[in-house]
Scaffold this motif. Structure first.
Motif, PDB file in Angstrom:
ATOM      1  N   ILE A 561       0.859  -1.201  -0.060  1.00 24.39           N
ATOM      2  CA  ILE A 561       0.020  -0.141  -0.043  1.00 24.39           C
ATOM      3  C   ILE A 561       0.871   1.323  -0.277  1.00 24.39           C
ATOM      4  O   ILE A 561       2.000   1.138   0.196  1.00 24.39           O
ATOM      5  CB  ILE A 561      -1.057  -0.025   1.218  1.00 24.39           C
ATOM      6  CG1 ILE A 561      -0.145  -0.106   2.587  1.00 24.39           C
ATOM      7  CG2 ILE A 561      -1.792  -1.266   1.189  1.00 24.39           C
ATOM      8  CD1 ILE A 561      -0.941  -0.199   3.704  1.00 24.39           C
ATOM      9  N   SER A 562       0.129   2.126  -0.450  1.00 22.19           N
ATOM     10  CA  SER A 562       0.899   3.759  -0.400  1.00 22.19           C
ATOM     11  C   SER A 562       2.384   3.548  -1.462  1.00 22.19           C
ATOM     12  O   SER A 562       3.349   3.987  -0.861  1.00 22.19           O
ATOM     13  CB  SER A 562       1.233   4.268   0.804  1.00 22.19           C
ATOM     14  OG  SER A 562       0.306   4.253   1.573  1.00 22.19           O
ATOM     15  N   GLU A 564       4.222   0.878  -1.663  1.00 19.86           N
ATOM     16  CA  GLU A 564       5.320   0.228  -1.053  1.00 19.86           C
ATOM     17  C   GLU A 564       5.100  -1.146  -1.860  1.00 19.86           C
ATOM     18  O   GLU A 564       4.086  -1.606  -2.431  1.00 19.86           O
ATOM     19  CB  GLU A 564       5.073  -0.091   0.370  1.00 19.86           C
ATOM     20  CG  GLU A 564       5.182   1.125   1.229  1.00 19.86           C
ATOM     21  CD  GLU A 564       4.935   0.946   2.772  1.00 19.86           C
ATOM     22  OE1 GLU A 564       5.603   1.588   3.366  1.00 19.86           O
ATOM     23  OE2 GLU A 564       4.360  -0.026   2.928  1.00 19.86           O
ATOM     24  N   SER A 577      10.133   1.077   0.263  1.00 25.51           N
ATOM     25  CA  SER A 577       9.473   2.174   0.285  1.00 25.51           C
ATOM     26  C   SER A 577       9.634   3.529  -0.987  1.00 25.51           C
ATOM     27  O   SER A 577      10.465   3.138  -1.926  1.00 25.51           O
ATOM     28  CB  SER A 577       9.795   2.961   1.179  1.00 25.51           C
ATOM     29  OG  SER A 577      10.825   3.597   1.473  1.00 25.51           O
ATOM     30  N   ALA A 598      -2.374  -6.741   2.852  1.00 27.82           N
ATOM     31  CA  ALA A 598      -2.432  -5.689   3.752  1.00 27.82           C
ATOM     32  C   ALA A 598      -3.543  -5.924   4.351  1.00 27.82           C
ATOM     33  O   ALA A 598      -4.762  -5.653   3.851  1.00 27.82           O
ATOM     34  CB  ALA A 598      -2.380  -4.473   2.762  1.00 27.82           C
ATOM     35  N   ASP A 600      -4.796  -3.947   6.727  1.00 28.66           N
ATOM     36  CA  ASP A 600      -5.198  -2.531   6.918  1.00 28.66           C
ATOM     37  C   ASP A 600      -4.142  -1.640   6.616  1.00 28.66           C
ATOM     38  O   ASP A 600      -3.273  -2.020   6.073  1.00 28.66           O
ATOM     39  CB  ASP A 600      -5.965  -2.182   8.299  1.00 28.66           C
ATOM     40  CG  ASP A 600      -4.861  -2.501   9.313  1.00 28.66           C
ATOM     41  OD1 ASP A 600      -3.753  -2.395   9.197  1.00 28.66           O
ATOM     42  OD2 ASP A 600      -5.321  -2.520  10.577  1.00 28.66           O
ATOM     43  N   SER A 601      -4.268  -0.135   7.012  1.00 26.89           N
ATOM     44  CA  SER A 601      -3.248   0.752   6.806  1.00 26.89           C
ATOM     45  C   SER A 601      -2.146   0.759   7.516  1.00 26.89           C
ATOM     46  O   SER A 601      -1.109   1.429   7.309  1.00 26.89           O
ATOM     47  CB  SER A 601      -3.808   2.228   6.895  1.00 26.89           C
ATOM     48  OG  SER A 601      -4.315   2.325   8.080  1.00 26.89           O
ATOM     49  N   SER A 602      -2.211  -0.041   8.340  1.00 24.39           N
ATOM     50  CA  SER A 602      -1.040  -0.500   9.261  1.00 24.39           C
ATOM     51  C   SER A 602      -0.289  -1.518   9.641  1.00 24.39           C
ATOM     52  O   SER A 602       0.964  -1.749   9.807  1.00 24.39           O
ATOM     53  CB  SER A 602      -1.476  -0.119  10.918  1.00 24.39           C
ATOM     54  OG  SER A 602      -1.989   0.994  11.030  1.00 24.39           O
ATOM     55  N   TYR A 604       1.043  -5.420   7.645  1.00 21.60           N
ATOM     56  CA  TYR A 604       1.051  -6.377   6.666  1.00 21.60           C
ATOM     57  C   TYR A 604       1.031  -8.079   7.434  1.00 21.60           C
ATOM     58  O   TYR A 604       1.642  -8.086   8.527  1.00 21.60           O
ATOM     59  CB  TYR A 604       2.444  -6.407   6.001  1.00 21.60           C
ATOM     60  CG  TYR A 604       2.482  -4.983   4.764  1.00 21.60           C
ATOM     61  CD1 TYR A 604       1.622  -4.975   3.554  1.00 21.60           C
ATOM     62  CD2 TYR A 604       3.251  -4.165   5.090  1.00 21.60           C
ATOM     63  CE1 TYR A 604       1.455  -3.980   2.841  1.00 21.60           C
ATOM     64  CE2 TYR A 604       3.110  -3.080   4.214  1.00 21.60           C
ATOM     65  CZ  TYR A 604       2.692  -3.072   2.973  1.00 21.60           C
ATOM     66  OH  TYR A 604       2.614  -1.740   2.143  1.00 21.60           O
ATOM     67  N   ARG A 617       3.603  -1.125  10.214  1.00 26.08           N
ATOM     68  CA  ARG A 617       4.273  -0.189   9.308  1.00 26.08           C
ATOM     69  C   ARG A 617       4.339   1.177  10.038  1.00 26.08           C
ATOM     70  O   ARG A 617       5.169   2.053   9.669  1.00 26.08           O
ATOM     71  CB  ARG A 617       3.319   0.369   8.034  1.00 26.08           C
ATOM     72  CG  ARG A 617       3.182  -0.934   7.213  1.00 26.08           C
ATOM     73  CD  ARG A 617       2.132  -0.478   5.951  1.00 26.08           C
ATOM     74  NE  ARG A 617       2.627   0.614   5.168  1.00 26.08           N
ATOM     75  CZ  ARG A 617       2.021   1.884   5.179  1.00 26.08           C
ATOM     76  NH1 ARG A 617       0.861   2.143   5.863  1.00 26.08           N
ATOM     77  NH2 ARG A 617       2.490   2.871   4.469  1.00 26.08           N
ATOM     78  N   ASN A 618       3.611   1.438  11.018  1.00 31.80           N
ATOM     79  CA  ASN A 618       3.643   2.546  11.700  1.00 31.80           C
ATOM     80  C   ASN A 618       4.492   2.508  13.003  1.00 31.80           C
ATOM     81  O   ASN A 618       4.573   3.450  13.795  1.00 31.80           O
ATOM     82  CB  ASN A 618       2.062   3.004  12.444  1.00 31.80           C
ATOM     83  CG  ASN A 618       1.199   3.154  11.148  1.00 31.80           C
ATOM     84  OD1 ASN A 618       1.879   3.652  10.061  1.00 31.80           O
ATOM     85  ND2 ASN A 618       0.179   2.617  11.170  1.00 31.80           N
TER      86      ASN A 618
END
Length: 938
Positions: A561-562, A564, A577, A598, A600-602, A604, A617-618
């Motif tokens: 995502i984003s 990546e 990245s 993925a 969610d947004s955080s 993998y 990821r965060n």
């Protein structure tokens, strides 16, 4: 007796054999854990204390001695008398007690190890000559450092060391561990409360008398005002303004049951780590909430924690009753890897309504997302699961047996389509459909009454197992066979049949039809065929991909995502990245089914052979100081491993040493480190990357060298310069003398060669003349041989001629005798008609011409002329031989037949045979000897 009881109590705490209160499944995801069993570090299983020095090496107080770990190699340093090392402390600050020391303690002994200029540890005893009688029975269990002193502590004595002298401090009773908290030295006297050590005296701390029945295992700084007291079996307490209160947290009873043995404060406000006797490790946040529980159920080697320390990288080290474990607390990876793992091999996952659903070869399992609860199996979905997809807030499951909808209350079968690998949403005429790739082709689902329902199978699609589907900009579908094949399809507007079906072949369209993968990445569709990547061209055909990283080893790509994306190798995964930062993840995904999701947004989700891994990821990466520059460990004579050399630059290596081993390390723990090196002065080329922590050089020439070393962790380079000293004959003066001596020898050699050339020339001339003479003799000998050959030929011819003459004489005699006989008959018949005078005249003439003795004499003379001295040799061999036998021998030598011999000898054929027999007897020949051959050989 009181002292003895306290020591027994301590051993009960530290050597408790109980491993827990029965099996306790721990389903929480844990960070990466590395096990170092005794077979890895080759020492005793028990490790009593741990610490890290400024070089970031890890030191462990082991029952066999002091263990050192530099990230690559474990090394053991035993006590001089082989005692157990109970405590270790690394002192790297510049204090009056010294720096760069590793203090250790054991039974009746304490002191420090310090590196010499060769990088090797040497031990210095501080207790050996002390006048304290107590040292004979005391065992040092704890070493503590304050800004001014080093404290060595047993359970009845404290020995304070200021860098010059040691002072003994005693108390009225025995005590537990000494702790330095918020600038104060705190300790519990057994059977009493806490005391503070000021100078050389202990003063009670008001309000702590209620701790008298407890055994205080740790005293920590809770915050700026409060102190946390951890007892072995009586819970947790907080001290504020001389007031003792319980720290009432939900986990306190469990910690109490499992006996708290060690506790430390984690840096950067990461909370507290508690090591227990019965159930491993507990990581709590500052509010007392459980963050991690790690024990034998999730790969901790042993549940009895004897020591804890946090290194500069934020890793937690646990010294256990059986081994040493490393817990990478700051890693963004979390693993679900527990003993008795119910999941098995995972293939799919999804987040739905606050729960994590995981599909594996054992079915579908669910638990609350990011919770420590157990996974629960979903009844009816046992067996192989290939896909879990959340589409329009519905959770769909592609199963080996059928296709299902998962609800909060159970499951519903959507279709009998087996092996659903993938669901692809497709928008057609403002309506959304799902195209499913399964074991037997393509199938379509549509929304009916707010639920997905099975619609139809797409006609014209062969019943192939379709594992991947990607739609291009024109609406066409690229399809990957599960095992072999790549296809392109165009569907009609109703999505019920195929308008165009194309199979790509190898090597015309792609390099191989095996290992086909399709990925949409960077607004392009990429195709992996064998080990090559292709992308779609404007013409609809495929062309080699141009914007992928060069392939140094086979890899597969996965999108994130984003922007990546991942490169998946056999033994690792690289996260790329958008800022071109590459994060290496030490993961081995399922071969030929490498799945990264993925959630969610955080997070993998990585599917593994045994469980799964999560990547946050965060999560803020560790900012702790970590080693980036490799460290030289040892420079050793390769032919004499007991000979080391200084690690200081400019070291001069003795002339006899021409083979070196250079050992090095980078104390980065829990991840592989690759090294590259070169030796300037020998080669400017960097070596290939390798995990080997040493390099060997042999047959080095004298001169100056610079060894350069770098690692995969950074570009920082370690250097070491040294000189190989020359032998005396390799010095400049020796070389000049050698050149001078060489010139003299060359001149002498030239003169000698001139003289030798003259002698040689004379010798060569003599040899040449001798060769000419030998050649002349050889020529003469050859001429003689030729002449002999000619003579032999002439003799043979004359012998043949003589034989012919003898035969002619025989024939002549035969004819004359026939004429004589005829004449006599005519005389008898004519009587007086033939005058007697004429008859007698003719008869005399015939008699005169019949060969007689004179003819034989003439024949013998000619025979002797041809066959020299044959008769002489024959008479010498056989003196009794008669003249008639000599004539027979001559006939035999001429190889005349018996019939031919008879006229010559003037006898009958029978007479010749009798003479031959008699001659054989006289010569004494065996019956098998040929008489003619014998005569020819004389």
């Amino acid at each position: 007796m009181k002292k003895l009881l306290s020591i027994i109590l301590f051993f009960q705490i530290y050597t408790c054999a109980c491993e827990g209160l029965g099996p306790q499944a721990v389903a929480r995801e844990t960070p990466p854990i590395l096990n170092y069993p005794p077979t890895a570090y080759k020492a005793h299983k028990q490790n009593w204390a741990l610490h890290q020095n400024a070089d970031q090496f890890i030191y462990a107080a082991n029952s066999d001695g002091l263990l050192e770990f530099d990230g690559s190699v474990w090394k053991l340093y035993p006590f001089p008398d082989g005692q157990i090392v109970r405590a270790v402390l690394c002192d790297d600050a510049a204090t009056k007690a010294g720096k760069g020391r590793i203090y250790v303690g054991g039974f009746g002994e304490f002191g420090f190890w310090k590196k010499n200029e060769r990088g090797q540890l040497r031990y210095v005893s501080l207790s050996k000559n002390l006048p304290f009688a107590s040292l004979k029975t005391e065992e040092i269990w704890n070493i503590l450092k304050t800004p001014s002193y080093i404290y060595f502590q047993s359970f009845s004595r404290i020995y304070r060391y200021d860098g010059k002298k040691v002072v003994e401090i005693a108390a009225s009773g025995n005590f537990m561990f000494l702790h330095y908290v918020q600038g104060r030295l705190l300790i519990q006297l057994i059977g009493r409360g806490l005391h503070e050590l000021i100078g050389e005296k202990l003063f009670p701390i008001p309000g702590t008398d209620s701790l008298a029945p407890a055994s205080v295992s740790s005293i920590l700084s809770f915050d700026q005002k409060r102190i946390l007291v951890a007892t072995a079996k009586h819970g947790l307490y907080l001290i504020e303004n001389n007031t003792l209160t319980r720290w009432t947290i939900p986990l306190a009873p469990e910690l109490t049951r499992n006996i708290i043995n060690k506790a430390i404060v984690l840096r950067n406000n990461q909370g507290f780590a508690f090591g227990t006797i019965k159930n491993g490790l507990y990581i709590l946040d500052q509010n007392g909430q459980l963050k991690l529980k790690i024990n034998k159920q999730n790969v901790l080697q042993n549940n009895t924690v004897l020591a804890l320390t946090e290194d500069r990288a934020g890793n937690l080290w646990a010294g256990l009753d059986q081994g040493i474990d490393l817990i990478r607390l700051r890693s963004p990876l979390l693993f679900y890897n527990t003993v008795g793992n119910p999941l098995g091999t995972t293939y799919a996952a999804a987040l739905w309504k606050g729960n994590l659903y995981v599909g594996s070869n054992n079915g579908v399992f669910v638990k609350k997302w990011l919770s420590s609860e157990e996974f629960r199996p979903i009844p009816g979905l046992e067996g192989q699961v290939w896909n879990l997809s959340v589409v329009n807030d519905e959770l769909l499951c592609g199963h080996n047996d059928a296709t299902f909808r998962i609800t909060e209350s159970g499951i519903q079968k959507l279709s009998n389509v087996t092996g659903g690998w993938i669901f692809l949403p497709v928008v057609q005429a403002q309506d959304t459909f799902l195209i499913q790739g399964a074991y037997n082709g393509l199938h379509v689902y549509r929304k009916m009454a707010n639920h997905w329902t099975y619609a139809k199978a797409i006609k014209g699609v062969p019943p192939l197992p379709i594992r991947q589907i990607v739609q291009d900009e024109t609406g066409g579908l690229w399809l990957a066979h599960a095992y072999k094949g790549l296809y392109y399809a165009q569907l009609n507007s109703r999505l019920d049949s195929v308008l165009q079906w194309k199979e790509l072949t190898a090597p015309k369209d792609i390099s191989s039809t095996f290992s086909i993968e399709i990925n949409r990445w960077k607004n392009k569709i990429y195709f992996r065929s064998g080990q090559s990547y292709f992308e779609s061209a404007a013409s609809g055909e495929l062309k080699p991909a141009t914007d992928l990283p060069p392939e140094t080893e086979p890899y597969k790509i996965r999108t994130g995502i984003s922007q990546e994306w991942f490169r998946v190798f056999n033994n690792r995964v690289e996260l790329h990245s958008p800022s071109s930062t590459i994060t290496r993840l030490d993961l081995s995904l399922i071969r030929n089914s490498e799945t990264i999701l993925a959630l969610d947004s955080s997070y993998y989700f990585f599917c593994l052979d045994n469980g799964y891994a999560l990547y946050n990821r965060n999560q803020t990466r560790s900012t702790a100081t970590t080693a980036t520059r490799p460290v030289l460990r040892r420079v050793m004579n390769l032919l004499n491993t007991n000979e080391d050399f200084s690690l200081k630059n400019g070291e001069v290596i003795p002339a006899p040493t021409r083979s070196l081993r250079i050992s090095y390390a980078l104390p980065v723990f829990g991840q592989p480190v690759y090294y590259q090196y070169r030796l300037m002065g020998l080669s400017e080329q960097w070596s290939d990357a390798s995990q080997q922590s040493f390099v060997e050089y042999t047959n080095l020439a004298p001169g100056e060298y610079t060894f350069e070393l770098r690692s995969s962790q950074s570009t920082a380079t370690a250097t070491y310069t040294f000189t190989i000293a020359p032998f005396w004959y390799e010095t400049l003066w020796a070389k000049m003398l050698t050149v001078l001596v060489g010139l003299v020898m060359i001149i002498a050699l030239v003169i000698y060669q001139e003289k030798r050339f003259k002698v040689h020339r004379k010798k060569l001339l003599a040899e040449q003349e001798e060769k000419l003479r030998q050649h002349r003799l050889l020529s003469e000998r050859r001429i003689m041989e030729i002449q002999n050959e000619n003579l032999q030929k002439e003799i043979k011819n004359k012998s043949q001629q003589l034989s012919n003459v003898a035969i002619n004489v025989v024939r002549k005699n035969e004819i004359l005798e026939e004429i004589r006989d005829e004449l006599q008959q005519v005389k008898e018949e004519l009587g007086q008609q033939l005058p007697t005078i004429h008859y007698q005249k003719l008869l005399n003439s015939i008699e005169r011409n019949v060969a007689g003795k004179e003819d034989w004499v003439l024949f013998e003379d000619n025979f002797n002329e041809i066959h020299e001295e044959f008769f002489m040799r024959l008479r010498n061999l056989y003196p009794t031989i008669t003249p008639s036998e000599l004539r027979l021998a001559a006939c035999l030598r001429m190889n005349l037949s018996t019939k031919e011999m008879a006229p010559v000898l003037g006898i009958s054929v029978r007479g010749v045979e009798i003479k031959r027999y008699r001659l054989r007897r006289k010569l004494g020949l065996d019956p098998d000897v040929n008489l003619v051959d014998y005569m020819l050989d004389i």
